[in-house]
Design an enzyme around this catalytic site. Structure first.
Site, PDB file in Angstrom:
ATOM      1  N   HIS A  75       6.600   4.208  17.029  1.00 45.28           N
ATOM      2  CA  HIS A  75       5.978   3.440  15.948  1.00 45.28           C
ATOM      3  C   HIS A  75       6.801   2.189  15.645  1.00 45.28           C
ATOM      4  O   HIS A  75       6.255   1.101  15.442  1.00 45.28           O
ATOM      5  CB  HIS A  75       5.885   4.342  14.715  1.00 45.28           C
ATOM      6  CG  HIS A  75       4.981   3.846  13.641  1.00 45.28           C
ATOM      7  ND1 HIS A  75       3.674   3.472  13.851  1.00 45.28           N
ATOM      8  CD2 HIS A  75       5.206   3.680  12.301  1.00 45.28           C
ATOM      9  CE1 HIS A  75       3.133   3.099  12.705  1.00 45.28           C
ATOM     10  NE2 HIS A  75       4.040   3.218  11.752  1.00 45.28           N
ATOM     11  N   GLN A  95       9.237  -6.225   6.354  1.00 43.94           N
ATOM     12  CA  GLN A  95       8.766  -4.954   5.823  1.00 43.94           C
ATOM     13  C   GLN A  95       9.824  -4.292   4.956  1.00 43.94           C
ATOM     14  O   GLN A  95      10.993  -4.227   5.333  1.00 43.94           O
ATOM     15  CB  GLN A  95       8.409  -4.024   6.980  1.00 43.94           C
ATOM     16  CG  GLN A  95       7.997  -2.623   6.566  1.00 43.94           C
ATOM     17  CD  GLN A  95       7.658  -1.756   7.764  1.00 43.94           C
ATOM     18  OE1 GLN A  95       6.514  -1.677   8.190  1.00 43.94           O
ATOM     19  NE2 GLN A  95       8.665  -1.103   8.337  1.00 43.94           N
ATOM     20  N   TYR A 105       0.840  -1.190   0.000  1.00 42.28           N
ATOM     21  CA  TYR A 105       0.000   0.000   0.000  1.00 42.28           C
ATOM     22  C   TYR A 105       0.880   1.247   0.000  1.00 42.28           C
ATOM     23  O   TYR A 105       1.975   1.238   0.550  1.00 42.28           O
ATOM     24  CB  TYR A 105      -0.945   0.027   1.211  1.00 42.28           C
ATOM     25  CG  TYR A 105      -0.266   0.000   2.551  1.00 42.28           C
ATOM     26  CD1 TYR A 105       0.025   1.179   3.241  1.00 42.28           C
ATOM     27  CD2 TYR A 105       0.075  -1.203   3.153  1.00 42.28           C
ATOM     28  CE1 TYR A 105       0.642   1.160   4.490  1.00 42.28           C
ATOM     29  CE2 TYR A 105       0.683  -1.239   4.405  1.00 42.28           C
ATOM     30  CZ  TYR A 105       0.966  -0.060   5.062  1.00 42.28           C
ATOM     31  OH  TYR A 105       1.576  -0.092   6.282  1.00 42.28           O
ATOM     32  N   MET A 157       1.382   5.423   1.061  1.00 43.37           N
ATOM     33  CA  MET A 157       0.946   6.278   2.147  1.00 43.37           C
ATOM     34  C   MET A 157       1.603   7.654   2.072  1.00 43.37           C
ATOM     35  O   MET A 157       2.633   7.833   1.427  1.00 43.37           O
ATOM     36  CB  MET A 157       1.251   5.636   3.502  1.00 43.37           C
ATOM     37  CG  MET A 157       2.723   5.455   3.805  1.00 43.37           C
ATOM     38  SD  MET A 157       3.022   5.059   5.544  1.00 43.37           S
ATOM     39  CE  MET A 157       2.480   6.578   6.343  1.00 43.37           C
ATOM     40  N   LYS A 195       2.246  11.366   4.692  1.00 45.59           N
ATOM     41  CA  LYS A 195       2.128  12.024   5.976  1.00 45.59           C
ATOM     42  C   LYS A 195       1.262  13.286   5.780  1.00 45.59           C
ATOM     43  O   LYS A 195       1.441  14.028   4.807  1.00 45.59           O
ATOM     44  CB  LYS A 195       3.508  12.408   6.522  1.00 45.59           C
ATOM     45  CG  LYS A 195       4.328  11.218   7.000  1.00 45.59           C
ATOM     46  CD  LYS A 195       3.728  10.604   8.264  1.00 45.59           C
ATOM     47  CE  LYS A 195       4.688   9.662   8.965  1.00 45.59           C
ATOM     48  NZ  LYS A 195       5.039   8.482   8.193  1.00 45.59           N
TER      49      LYS A 195
END
Length: 246
Positions: A169, A182, A142, A144, A146
């Site tokens: 995080h 990841q 996906y 993304m 900020k």
């Protein structure tokens, strides 16, 4: 007062290439055409495997779940030109005649310098910048951004505060070590979003769990904006014939 931008270390260039199979045209093609297309496609896969074995790039192939596409390729290469070469060679193949473009995303493997500094010549850093992609059973990709909305504008937050939020995080992500792999890729100036996130898992439920839990971290809850998700199951070369059999 000017806000300090973070420096990044950048590695291999990345292309996510998603295709939809024209199953009607594929079924009505002659068996000779289909056999020729599959043979040529598997030769391309072998060519990409040879590049990976020499650690000059990497690739994976997944069957997309749902109606957004049928196939998802992810390619890593040292240069942007090599990504174009892969795409062009594949587009000229017989199998590509039965495929329709569904989605693509261009980016580059990225490590930010918010936390402990990464020495660029450290072998561990190079492994992260030039990774051999895992062939795990499941993938989720996906894009993304900020947020830049009012007081929740990431790009006006002090550097130290951003670093603190990202550290918290990362602690959530580390809980999934061994269950999730990841790859973060930066896409400023390359594509419509700012980053691409690619997650690999043995158990698809872990994909849901990590994304859900990370939404509660302040950096996501306040600043995260997310695009379309693509999820898939690994397609190995020796499974191609069975997958395309009609």
């Amino acid at each position: 007062m000017a806000v300090q931008a973070v420096e990044t270390l950048d590695g291999w260039y990345c292309l996510h290439d998603l295709r939809t199979i024209d199953w009607t045209s594929w079924k009505y093609a002659s068996s000779e055409e289909r056999e020729s297309a599959i043979h040529e496609f598997k030769n391309l896969l072998s060519k990409w495997e040879a590049v990976e074995n020499e650690e000059n790039g990497s690739h994976v192939l997944y069957k997309v779940v749902g109606q957004k596409a049928d196939l998802m390729f992810m390619f890593l290469r040292p240069t942007m030109n090599e990504l174009t070469d892969i795409e062009t060679e594949f587009n000229k193949s017989k199998f590509a005649e039965f495929l329709l473009p569904a989605h693509s995303y261009v980016s580059v493997v990225e490590l930010s310098k918010y936390g402990p500094q990464h020495a660029e010549d450290d072998p561990r850093t190079q492994e992260r910048l030039k990774p051999i992609l895992p062939k795990w059973e499941h993938i989720s990709f996906y894009p993304m951004n900020k947020s830049r909305d009012g007081e929740d504008n990431w790009y006006s937050v002090d550097f130290k505060e951003r670093a603190k939020l990202l550290y918290e995080h990362s602690k959530t992500g580390r809980k999934y070590a061994g269950n999730i792999k990841q790859i973060i890729t930066g896409s400023f100036g390359f594509d419509d979003w700012e980053w691409g996130v690619t997650l690999f898992a043995h158990d698809p439920l872990q994909l849901k769990k990590i994304v859900y839990e990370m939404r509660f971290d302040e950096v996501s809850a306040r600043f995260g904006e997310f695009g379309e998700f693509f999820v898939g199951n690994h397609l190995a070369k020796d499974e191609i014939d069975a997958y395309l059999h009609v």
